[in-house]
Enzyme design. Structure first.
Site, short mmCIF file in Angstrom:
data_model
loop_
_atom_site.label_atom_id
_atom_site.label_comp_id
_atom_site.label_asym_id
_atom_site.label_seq_id
_atom_site.Cartn_x
_atom_site.Cartn_y
_atom_site.Cartn_z
N THR A 21 0.87 -1.27 -0.11
CA THR A 21 0.09 0.06 -0.16
C THR A 21 1.09 1.30 -0.02
O THR A 21 1.99 1.01 0.64
CB THR A 21 -0.83 0.10 1.29
OG1 THR A 21 -1.59 -1.19 1.08
CG2 THR A 21 -1.66 1.17 1.38
N GLY A 64 0.15 -2.76 5.37
CA GLY A 64 0.15 -4.11 6.10
C GLY A 64 -1.26 -4.53 5.80
O GLY A 64 -2.15 -4.22 5.21
N1 GLY Z 1 -3.32 -2.40 3.89
C1 GLY Z 1 -3.91 -2.78 2.70
C2 GLY Z 1 -4.85 -3.80 2.52
O1 GLY Z 1 -4.69 -4.54 3.54
O2 GLY Z 1 -5.46 -4.08 1.47
#
Ligand code: GLY
Length: 323
Positions: free
Chosen positions: A176, A228
């Protein structure tokens, strides 16, 4: 009254391709919101980043689904899109949700419809390389020959379960991008964008489009964003927690540490990595990770290029996955 200081941009390390552009927006008097959107759009366009935007890894059916959000710390305004297919600029669309609609989150077909209405051009998000990675994963250990879409789904489901539960194997690929900006007027904005967990169940949303989980900004206290495993940040309201802990008098690093330690209460057989970046209302910044050695980047208007410090390490001690 916020102190006047050079504009600042803080990002997850995969924001390297966009941070200079974001700082340049602040240098020319742009707002914190304009800066985070400009920076993230370059990450979304980066064909080498398989975790965000164009060339993101797909869901278990081979469809790329994007999640993104923005939040502005003055007035707590926010917009988000989830499960967006067929359009690349998810963060720009999140901003349009905030500015053009009386809503905060639009998902799936509604998000694609809105993108089209806003004049965005459709884009094939699944690149040949991402498709090859998906098929290789799918076909690993499977006899050759054509298989139906349903069989594909079953096979990927098996792989997701096996990989997620075996501590000896890495979790499915994920990533991300986070950007936080503080402009010269002390206004904060946060942006988050992702293609989510590779091989996710279709329609799964992570923390990135959920305001308070993956993204939060309040000019009175500070801002935070997460990367994460989104299911962890969603259950602990992690980004909001960091800001609230600062509101309650904690320093930035105490707030980061406490929000990370909260994750230890999760009963989660899929528990894996969590990372947070944060900025306080005076422009102090920091970051934390459950994995040792992870970095983040920052750059202000007085700097010629970004710096990349190591994040605080706060292990998820109750999990065998902690590094
Ligand atoms: N942090 C991005 C997701 O879990 O999709």
């Amino acid at each position: 009254m916020a102190k006047t200081m050079p504009g600042l941009v803080v990002a997850s390390s995969n924001g390297r391709v966009g941070i200079t552009e974001a700082v340049d927006v602040l240098r020319t008097g742009g707002s914190a919101l304009e800066a985070v959107v400009a920076g993230i759009k370059l990450v979304e366009a980066n064909p080498n980043d398989h975790s965000v935007g164009f060339s993101g890894l797909p869901n278990l059916l081979g469809e790329v689904e994007l999640d993104a959000s923005v939040m502005v710390g003055q007035g707590l305004t926010a917009g988000a899109v989830g499960g967006l297919q067929g359009f690349q600029d998810a963060v720009e669309l999140a901003r349009m949700v905030m500015e053009e609609l009386p809503h905060s989150l639009i998902t799936g077909e509604g998000a694609a419809r809105f993108a089209s209405e806003m004049g965005m051009s459709p884009v094939e998000l699944l690149t040949d390389e991402a498709s090859r990675i998906w098929r290789a994963r799918l076909e690993k250990g499977q006899e050759t020959g054509d298989v139906s879409q349903r069989r594909f789904a079953e096979k990927i489901g098996e792989i997701v379960r096996r990989v997620s539960q075996d501590p000896e194997k890495p979790a499915p690929p994920h990533g991300t991008v986070n950007f936080i900006a503080r402009d010269r007027e002390g206004r904060l904005a946060v942006g988050v964008s992702t293609s989510g967990w590779a091989w996710k169940y279709p329609g799964r949303l992570g923390d990135s489009p959920i305001i308070g989980a993956g993204n939060y900004a309040d000019d009175r206290w500070g801002a935070a964003a997460c990367t994460g495993r989104g299911e962890m940040a969603m259950r602990c309201c992690t980004a909001h927690s960091v800001v609230t802990f600062m509101r309650c008098g904690m320093s930035l690093s105490e707030a980061l540490t406490t929000a990370m330690q909260d994750l230890r209460a999760l009963d989660d057989p899929y528990a894996s990595e969590m990372n947070i970046v944060a900025v306080d209302r005076d422009g102090g910044h920091g970051a934390a990770s459950t994995t040792a050695g992870k970095t983040y980047i920052f750059m202000d208007e007085s700097m010629e290029s970004y710096e990349e410090p190591t994040r605080m390490h706060v292990p998820l001690v109750d999990s065998p996955r902690c590094a």
